[in-house]
Design a protein around this motif. Structure first.
Motif, PDB file in Angstrom:
ATOM      1  N   UNK A 142       0.821  -1.213   0.000  1.00  0.00           N
ATOM      2  CA  UNK A 142       0.000   0.000   0.000  1.00  0.00           C
ATOM      3  C   UNK A 142       0.852   1.258   0.000  1.00  0.00           C
ATOM      4  N   UNK A 143       1.944   1.235   0.755  1.00  0.00           N
ATOM      5  CA  UNK A 143       2.789   2.420   0.909  1.00  0.00           C
ATOM      6  C   UNK A 143       4.087   2.266   0.115  1.00  0.00           C
ATOM      7  N   UNK A 144       4.512   3.312  -0.558  1.00  0.00           N
ATOM      8  CA  UNK A 144       5.782   3.249  -1.274  1.00  0.00           C
ATOM      9  C   UNK A 144       6.979   3.315  -0.327  1.00  0.00           C
ATOM     10  N   UNK A 145       8.088   2.735  -0.749  1.00  0.00           N
ATOM     11  CA  UNK A 145       9.346   2.901  -0.028  1.00  0.00           C
ATOM     12  C   UNK A 145       9.984   4.226  -0.455  1.00  0.00           C
ATOM     13  N   UNK A 146      11.220   4.463  -0.019  1.00  0.00           N
ATOM     14  CA  UNK A 146      11.873   5.724  -0.356  1.00  0.00           C
ATOM     15  C   UNK A 146      11.984   5.915  -1.866  1.00  0.00           C
ATOM     16  N   UNK A 147      12.328   4.839  -2.585  1.00  0.00           N
ATOM     17  CA  UNK A 147      12.446   4.946  -4.042  1.00  0.00           C
ATOM     18  C   UNK A 147      11.092   5.261  -4.664  1.00  0.00           C
ATOM     19  N   UNK A 148      10.042   4.670  -4.126  1.00  0.00           N
ATOM     20  CA  UNK A 148       8.705   4.974  -4.618  1.00  0.00           C
ATOM     21  C   UNK A 148       8.305   6.405  -4.349  1.00  0.00           C
ATOM     22  N   UNK A 149       8.679   6.921  -3.172  1.00  0.00           N
ATOM     23  CA  UNK A 149       8.400   8.319  -2.854  1.00  0.00           C
ATOM     24  C   UNK A 149       9.088   9.247  -3.855  1.00  0.00           C
ATOM     25  N   UNK A 150      10.324   8.926  -4.209  1.00  0.00           N
ATOM     26  CA  UNK A 150      11.038   9.758  -5.180  1.00  0.00           C
ATOM     27  C   UNK A 150      10.400   9.646  -6.560  1.00  0.00           C
ATOM     28  N   UNK A 151       9.978   8.437  -6.921  1.00  0.00           N
ATOM     29  CA  UNK A 151       9.313   8.267  -8.214  1.00  0.00           C
ATOM     30  C   UNK A 151       8.033   9.096  -8.284  1.00  0.00           C
ATOM     31  N   UNK A 152       7.318   9.182  -7.183  1.00  0.00           N
ATOM     32  CA  UNK A 152       6.115  10.014  -7.146  1.00  0.00           C
ATOM     33  C   UNK A 152       6.480  11.479  -7.385  1.00  0.00           C
ATOM     34  N   UNK A 153       7.484  11.967  -6.678  1.00  0.00           N
ATOM     35  CA  UNK A 153       7.903  13.353  -6.869  1.00  0.00           C
ATOM     36  C   UNK A 153       8.338  13.601  -8.306  1.00  0.00           C
ATOM     37  N   UNK A 154       9.091  12.667  -8.864  1.00  0.00           N
ATOM     38  CA  UNK A 154       9.580  12.827 -10.232  1.00  0.00           C
ATOM     39  C   UNK A 154       8.442  12.864 -11.248  1.00  0.00           C
ATOM     40  N   UNK A 155       7.284  12.288 -10.896  1.00  0.00           N
ATOM     41  CA  UNK A 155       6.142  12.270 -11.809  1.00  0.00           C
ATOM     42  C   UNK A 155       5.421  13.619 -11.870  1.00  0.00           C
ATOM     43  N   UNK A 156       5.707  14.506 -10.942  1.00  0.00           N
ATOM     44  CA  UNK A 156       5.042  15.816 -10.913  1.00  0.00           C
ATOM     45  C   UNK A 156       5.661  16.736 -11.958  1.00  0.00           C
ATOM     46  N   UNK A 157       4.837  17.251 -12.843  1.00  0.00           N
ATOM     47  CA  UNK A 157       5.260  18.240 -13.826  1.00  0.00           C
ATOM     48  C   UNK A 157       5.292  19.599 -13.143  1.00  0.00           C
ATOM     49  N   UNK A 158       6.477  20.107 -12.873  1.00  0.00           N
ATOM     50  CA  UNK A 158       6.589  21.371 -12.140  1.00  0.00           C
ATOM     51  C   UNK A 158       5.896  22.504 -12.883  1.00  0.00           C
ATOM     52  N   UNK A 159       6.015  22.520 -14.197  1.00  0.00           N
ATOM     53  CA  UNK A 159       5.355  23.551 -14.976  1.00  0.00           C
ATOM     54  C   UNK A 159       3.853  23.500 -14.869  1.00  0.00           C
ATOM     55  N   UNK A 160       3.300  22.309 -14.636  1.00  0.00           N
ATOM     56  CA  UNK A 160       1.867  22.153 -14.529  1.00  0.00           C
ATOM     57  C   UNK A 160       1.297  22.513 -13.174  1.00  0.00           C
ATOM     58  N   UNK A 161       2.151  22.900 -12.237  1.00  0.00           N
ATOM     59  CA  UNK A 161       1.666  23.269 -10.904  1.00  0.00           C
ATOM     60  C   UNK A 161       1.043  24.644 -10.853  1.00  0.00           C
ATOM     61  N   UNK A 162       1.228  25.439 -11.901  1.00  0.00           N
ATOM     62  CA  UNK A 162       0.646  26.777 -11.938  1.00  0.00           C
ATOM     63  C   UNK A 162      -0.487  26.839 -12.953  1.00  0.00           C
ATOM     64  N   UNK A 163      -1.499  27.599 -12.633  1.00  0.00           N
ATOM     65  CA  UNK A 163      -2.611  27.803 -13.549  1.00  0.00           C
ATOM     66  C   UNK A 163      -3.018  29.274 -13.507  1.00  0.00           C
ATOM     67  N   UNK A 164      -3.897  29.671 -14.380  1.00  0.00           N
ATOM     68  CA  UNK A 164      -4.305  31.083 -14.472  1.00  0.00           C
ATOM     69  C   UNK A 164      -5.483  31.322 -13.526  1.00  0.00           C
ATOM     70  N   UNK A 165      -5.167  31.624 -12.271  1.00  0.00           N
ATOM     71  CA  UNK A 165      -6.210  31.934 -11.289  1.00  0.00           C
ATOM     72  C   UNK A 165      -5.782  33.155 -10.484  1.00  0.00           C
TER      73      UNK A 165
END
Length: 419
Positions: A396-419
């Protein structure tokens, strides 16, 4: 994350945290304004450059054990955004009685409960050393002059002078903090008096700095996976920690603050381990200074519960979080629910709900952006399961490598929107 060796840290303590008390009172959030009288700030010299108030660390408030008076808590926190004018927020959200904090200090942690000499400085509350917070309330300290570096270990020491009933704080710290069981030891830089260790974070639920104008914060709203369960303790290897590191190193983004608002066992729709995400959204997320983006990773605890909600009910909960966050001017990034086959509560019915919920996240365009954590960690040969390399062993829970893989999946550019 890499940490500087103590001698190097000691040489830079004056630059890292010159915590001289300012006379300005930090403006209260909407939540704290309802529980404390207003006060006009005192005029001070204008800053050399315009700044924005941004959360640099956060942890969700919850019910803990019995409140104990006449003891000191030393809570260790790891900053994300750097800046000046450090303030802390103390919460009595779940208390039935007022809590009086006799003194509070902040300093640079050396190791264990010990501080780097010369860095521990007194915090004030509207100019006073002591403050009483009513049941359900919270309070910000006055800002301190000086700067705080990003990725710094700070120790916030709080003397609880008078308390009874239920203590407020965060249960799963994944970070050792310390208790001096008798008396006021907040001003001491030595760790000698702090003879008890705990992973609970008593009363402290946010740390704020003034960052360069335009700096924003990301708040991760989630359950035990966001809270860091099974990741290495005292190592800052939760996926929001890895994300904070990425944001810090990316010069293209002004998002530098990260607050981890995960609660182990939390659900979108119903109370249990912490009140539901819907109930705590305002306090834990929308009240955070500098909020620009919410990353929503909740739902697995709803789905694997008995009885479980339908996919439509979970989706309705998502829609309400989106609506309220948008009303507060925040972008919302939807995260897909990760696989959990092998966990004792997994069944085919729950898997069907998970797939339906994930289809909504990916395809509905209800969110401003999507991060596909499911795709990032699943086993392609068995999509209802974690990839073994990312599985902590409980499925159910990721290990440290899984936690990093989750972070790496985040598109930093997509964190901003026009609001």
């Amino acid at each position: 994350m890499n940490r500087p060796e103590l001698p190097r840290r000691a040489r830079s303590t004056v630059a890292v945290l010159a915590l001289v008390v300012s006379a300005v009172l930090a403006a209260p959030t909407a939540a704290s304004a309802r529980t404390a009288p207003a006060a006009a700030p005192t005029a001070v010299t204008a800053p050399t450059a315009p700044t924005t108030s941004v959360v640099t660390w956060g942890a969700s408030a919850d019910r803990l054990d019995a409140a104990v008076p006449a003891r000191t808590h030393r809570i260790v926190v790891h900053t994300s955004a750097g800046g000046s004018g450090l303030r802390i927020r103390l919460s009595n959200a779940f208390g039935e009685q007022p809590v009086t904090f006799g003194r509070a200090y902040a300093g640079v942690r050396a190791s264990g409960a010990a501080l780097v000499p010369g860095t521990n400085r007194a915090l004030t509350f509207r100019g006073a050393a002591s403050v009483t917070v009513p049941p359900g309330g919270s309070v910000y300290s006055d800002p301190l002059r000086g700067s705080v570096r990003p990725a710094a270990d700070l120790a916030v020491s709080v003397y609880v002078q008078d308390a009874a009933g239920t203590a407020t704080g965060h249960r799963m710290g994944l970070q050792t903090s310390y208790i001096a069981p008798a008396g006021d030891h907040a001003a001491e830089e030595s760790g000698t008096a702090y003879t008890q260790r705990t992973t609970f974070r008593y009363y402290l639920d946010a740390v704020v700095v003034d960052a360069p104008r335009g700096t924003g914060a990301v708040v991760a709203l989630g359950d035990s996976i966001t809270d860091g369960a099974i990741s290495t303790a005292d190592a800052n290897r939760r996926w929001p920690d890895f994300l904070a590191e990425r944001l810090r190193n990316d010069r293209r983004t002004t998002l530098k603050g990260v607050a981890n608002e995960g609660i182990s066992g939390n659900k979108v729709l119903s109370d249990g381990a912490g009140v539901s995400a819907l109930k705590r959204l305002d306090r834990d997320v929308l009240s955070q200074r500098g909020l620009r983006t919410v990353i929503l990773l909740e739902g697995v605890n709803d789905i694997k519960a008995t009885p479980a909600p339908t996919a439509a009910q979970v989706i309705d909960g998502y829609r309400e979080i989106i609506r309220r966050s948008h009303a507060a001017g925040a972008c919302v990034v939807g995260a897909t629910v990760m696989p959990y086959q092998g966990w004792e509560e997994w069944n085919e019915s729950g898997e069907a709900v998970r797939q339906a919920v994930n289809a909504f996240v990916r395809e509905s365009h209800a969110f401003d952006a999507v991060v596909d954590f499911d795709a990032a960690v699943k086993d392609p040969a068995a999509p209802a399961k974690f990839l073994p390399a990312y599985d902590s062993g409980d499925h159910l829970h990721p290990n440290d490598a899984g936690m990093k893989a989750m972070s790496d999946a985040v598109d930093i550019g997509g964190l901003r929107c026009d609001r």
